[in-house]
Design a protein around this motif. Structure first.
Motif, short mmCIF file in Angstrom:
data_model
loop_
_atom_site.label_atom_id
_atom_site.label_comp_id
_atom_site.label_asym_id
_atom_site.label_seq_id
_atom_site.Cartn_x
_atom_site.Cartn_y
_atom_site.Cartn_z
N ALA A 1 0.57 11.49 3.56
CA ALA A 1 -0.61 10.78 3.08
C ALA A 1 -1.05 11.27 1.71
N SER A 2 -0.78 12.53 1.39
CA SER A 2 -1.32 13.07 0.15
C SER A 2 -0.31 13.11 -0.99
N GLY A 3 0.93 12.85 -0.71
CA GLY A 3 1.91 12.89 -1.79
C GLY A 3 3.32 12.95 -1.29
N VAL B 1 8.89 21.08 -3.12
CA VAL B 1 7.74 20.93 -4.02
C VAL B 1 6.93 19.70 -3.61
N LYS B 2 5.68 19.96 -3.24
CA LYS B 2 4.82 18.85 -2.81
C LYS B 2 3.99 18.37 -3.99
N ARG B 3 4.17 17.10 -4.35
CA ARG B 3 3.43 16.55 -5.50
C ARG B 3 2.20 15.83 -4.98
N GLU C 1 -4.79 9.33 -0.58
CA GLU C 1 -5.75 9.51 0.50
C GLU C 1 -6.44 10.87 0.51
N ARG C 2 -5.66 11.92 0.34
CA ARG C 2 -6.29 13.23 0.24
C ARG C 2 -6.20 13.62 -1.21
N GLY C 3 -5.96 14.83 -1.59
CA GLY C 3 -5.82 15.14 -3.00
C GLY C 3 -6.38 16.49 -3.33
N TYR D 1 6.76 25.44 -1.78
CA TYR D 1 6.99 26.16 -0.52
C TYR D 1 8.44 26.60 -0.42
N ASP D 2 8.68 27.51 0.52
CA ASP D 2 10.06 27.81 0.92
C ASP D 2 10.65 26.52 1.47
N PHE D 3 11.89 26.25 1.14
CA PHE D 3 12.52 25.05 1.68
C PHE D 3 12.99 25.34 3.10
N ILE D 4 12.59 24.49 4.04
CA ILE D 4 12.98 24.69 5.44
C ILE D 4 14.07 23.65 5.76
N PRO D 5 15.32 24.11 5.89
CA PRO D 5 16.48 23.21 5.83
C PRO D 5 16.56 22.09 6.85
N SER E 1 3.75 23.93 9.12
CA SER E 1 3.43 23.68 7.70
C SER E 1 2.22 22.77 7.58
N ASP E 2 1.91 22.40 6.35
CA ASP E 2 0.85 21.45 6.00
C ASP E 2 -0.55 21.91 6.40
N PHE E 3 -1.14 22.70 5.53
CA PHE E 3 -2.49 23.20 5.75
C PHE E 3 -3.52 22.36 5.00
N HIS F 1 1.79 5.74 13.76
CA HIS F 1 2.15 6.60 12.65
C HIS F 1 0.99 6.92 11.74
N ASN F 2 1.31 7.82 10.90
CA ASN F 2 0.40 8.53 10.05
C ASN F 2 -0.34 7.68 9.00
N ARG F 3 -1.24 6.86 9.40
CA ARG F 3 -2.00 6.04 8.46
C ARG F 3 -3.49 6.20 8.73
N ASN F 4 -4.26 5.84 7.71
CA ASN F 4 -5.71 5.81 7.88
C ASN F 4 -6.28 7.02 8.60
N LYS F 5 -6.12 8.16 7.92
CA LYS F 5 -6.51 9.39 8.62
C LYS F 5 -8.01 9.67 8.59
N LYS F 6 -8.68 9.10 7.58
CA LYS F 6 -10.10 9.43 7.48
C LYS F 6 -10.91 8.56 8.44
N1 LIG Z 1 8.80 23.27 3.14
C1 LIG Z 1 9.47 22.18 3.47
N2 LIG Z 1 10.80 22.21 3.65
C2 LIG Z 1 11.49 21.11 4.01
N3 LIG Z 1 10.93 19.90 4.20
C3 LIG Z 1 9.61 19.79 4.02
C4 LIG Z 1 8.81 20.91 3.66
N4 LIG Z 1 7.53 20.51 3.58
C5 LIG Z 1 7.52 19.22 3.89
N5 LIG Z 1 8.75 18.76 4.15
C6 LIG Z 1 9.14 17.39 4.51
O1 LIG Z 1 8.26 16.48 3.88
C7 LIG Z 1 7.56 15.69 4.84
C8 LIG Z 1 6.14 15.40 4.37
O2 LIG Z 1 5.49 16.60 4.07
P1 LIG Z 1 3.96 16.84 4.42
O3 LIG Z 1 3.78 16.43 5.83
O4 LIG Z 1 3.59 18.24 4.12
O5 LIG Z 1 3.21 15.88 3.48
P2 LIG Z 1 1.74 15.43 3.73
O6 LIG Z 1 1.36 14.54 2.64
O7 LIG Z 1 0.90 16.62 3.97
O8 LIG Z 1 1.88 14.65 5.09
P3 LIG Z 1 0.73 14.34 6.07
O9 LIG Z 1 -0.52 14.78 5.48
O10 LIG Z 1 0.82 12.87 6.22
O11 LIG Z 1 1.05 15.09 7.32
C9 LIG Z 1 7.64 16.50 6.14
O12 LIG Z 1 7.58 15.69 7.28
C10 LIG Z 1 8.99 17.19 6.01
O13 LIG Z 1 10.02 16.35 6.45
#
Ligand SMILES: Nc1ncnc2c1ncn2[C@@H]1O[C@H](COP(=O)(O)OP(=O)(O)OP(=O)(O)O)[C@@H](O)[C@H]1O
Length: 472
Positions: free
Chosen positions: A113-115, A130-132, A138-140, A177-181, A253-255, A425-430
């Motif tokens: 939702a955020s990128g 890398v999360k952009r 929606e968030r930011g 983040y660390d890449f989680i394979p 993940s995802d804090f 699925h992950n829509r309209n979270k607010k």
């Molecule tokens: N550290 C990571 N290593 C590998 N894949 C990742 C990592 N972080 C995120 N991903 C992949 O990217 C996807 C989306 O990431 P993430 O859920 O953090 O985004 P988001 O915008 O916070 O999503 P949402 O808020 O909708 O849950 C994850 O479902 C996962 O498949």
């Protein structure tokens, strides 16, 4: 440079004096004025020489001091960067570094939702995700801050490590983040998932792997709730936010919407966010949340791990297009009924049963996990166990008793994005707790779990649908 100037001045003064003495000798023939001039000249010479030595001395001392400060500064910088690494403090990256690491955002691995999330490799060879975060999505900005605040202070083998961040401009931020394979758990327990983009990592986890995942996640949450200086509430526990490493260990993940809570506080009031299907009833009713809200979401995830299906499934029963009608299946209710009728193995993921060649999954183990999950999703937060207790149950250190039946509440928006797997699925979270509370107060008694007209578009107006299933 300053030394040379002082030397030239000193030599020039001595030459001046000699010339002065000779001239005076000729003109004044050793008269009184000659001696006066001589005395003054000698005094001047001493003054110049004294000034020269004092300056030289000061200059040497300053240079020494500068050398000491420079070396100490370097040591401090080295020590600071070492401490950052040891403490796991995030590094500030330049945008260019991230562009290079991701080869200009070439490999998209996920979208939320955020990128968007991209794979990259840092100069030292570390693989990163890398999360952009584009503000206005929606968030930011808020998500960026809470993510850094929550994750920068925590370290656990089952929590994703935030390596760094980057602020490109007011509305473009990055988290590294660390890449989680092996990507998200959703790809490994559900048959198909809309979250898979450029990711080939899908499959079916075995029973043992699922049990390990359950323990890993429980340990990560127990740490966040009980072992940190402030309680950290994750608030978005769901399979997409549980990543799997090469050995299928779970990494939470995802804090982005996490909250810090004082140890003494029993609950906090905050605007409702999270993901449908995983949100605890107390949040929906606006009565305040606590670490027990994470316990609820965890219970739902545990059931999904066992069944290999989403907790809420919308099944098209009639019509098409905008007039489609759905019947909802609430998995926790199905599980409760199967447990009562002694047919619990019927809820176990068929793919996993095929994989294990029936018979290899111990029914008592399944029952144990179901019991734990049903304790976690108790309607009343105080009835739910702590995550520390859950870890003990799962590891077999203490015995889990049969849970009492509970009211089950399904509340959600009418605008539902139905995925390929029939899940929500992950829509309209607010959402707005006030609205939920109003809807809740209108409900008199129990409603059967029935379908609504479902629109698949993102709705800007927040409309709620609520059903309550009560124990018979
Ligand atoms: N550290 C990571 N290593 C590998 N894949 C990742 C990592 N972080 C995120 N991903 C992949 O990217 C996807 C989306 O990431 P993430 O859920 O953090 O985004 P988001 O915008 O916070 O999503 P949402 O808020 O909708 O849950 C994850 O479902 C996962 O498949």
């Amino acid at each position: 440079m300053e030394d040379t100037t002082a030397n030239v001045i000193a030599i020039a003064t001595v030459i001046n004096l000699i010339v002065l003495i000779i001239v005076s000798r000729i003109i004044f023939r050793l008269t009184e004025p000659f001696f006066l001039i001589l005395g003054a000249s000698i005094a001047a010479i001493f003054a110049v020489i004294g000034f020269y030595f004092i300056r030289r001395n000061n200059h040497t001392r300053r240079r020494k001091l500068e050398t000491i400060i420079a070396s100490e500064g370097k040591e401090l910088r080295i020590e600071y960067s070492f401490l950052r690494k040891v403490a796991g403090l995030p590094t500030k990256f330049r945008f260019k570094e991230l562009e290079q690491a991701t080869e200009n955002w070439k490999y998209l691995i996920g979208k939320g939702a955020s990128g968007s999330v991209f794979k990259g490799v840092l100069i030292d060879g570390t693989e990163v995700a890398v999360k952009r975060i584009q503000h206005g999505e929606e968030r930011g900005e808020k998500e960026f801050r809470s993510e850094i605040a929550a994750i920068a202070s925590v370290q656990h083998v089952n929590l994703v490590r935030l390596i760094g961040y980057c602020i490109q401009n007011n509305n473009l931020h990055f988290l590294v983040y660390d890449f989680i394979p092996n990507g998200g758990l959703s790809n490994w327990i559900f048959t198909s998932s809309s979250s898979v983009i450029n990711n080939n990592f899908t499959g079916c986890l075995s029973w043992k792997q699922r049990l390990n995942v359950a323990i890993d996640v429980a340990k990560a949450l127990a740490y966040l709730h009980h072992d940190c200086r402030s309680k950290v509430l994750h608030l978005d526990v769901k399979p997409e936010n549980i990543l799997l490493d090469t050995n299928y260990n779970a990494i939470v993940s995802d804090f982005g919407i996490s909250k810090l809570m004082k140890r003494d506080d029993s609950r906090i009031l905050t605007s409702m966010r999270g993901t449908r299907g995983y949100i605890a009833p107390e949040w929906l009713l606006g009565s305040g949340i606590s670490e027990k809200s994470d316990v609820f979401s965890y219970g739902i995830v545990l059931l999904e791990l066992i069944g290999g299906r989403r907790s809420v499934k919308a099944i098209n029963v009639d019509g098409d297009g905008a007039r489609r009608k759905y019947r909802y299946e609430y998995f926790p209710q199905i599980v409760t009924e199967k447990l009562k009728s002694g047919t619990i193995m019927e809820v176990v993921d068929q793919r996993m049963l095929d994989l294990e060649q029936t018979g290899q999954i111990d029914e008592d183990e399944v029952k144990k996990l179901v019991h734990v999950a049903l304790w976690c999703i108790q309607h009343k937060p105080r009835r739910r166990p702590s995550m520390v207790e859950v870890v003990k149950w799962l590891e077999g250190r203490t015995t889990v008793e049969e849970p009492p039946e509970t009211t089950m509440m399904v509340v959600d928006l009418l605008s539902i994005a139905k995925g390929e797997d029939g899940g929500w699925h992950n829509r309209n979270k607010k959402r707005k707790p006030g609205v939920v509370a109003r809807v809740a107060s209108q409900i008199n008694g129990c409603l059967p779990l029935v379908g609504n007209n479902v629109s698949t578009s993102r709705s800007k107006s927040f409309t709620y649908s609520m059903s309550i299933i009560s124990p018979r």
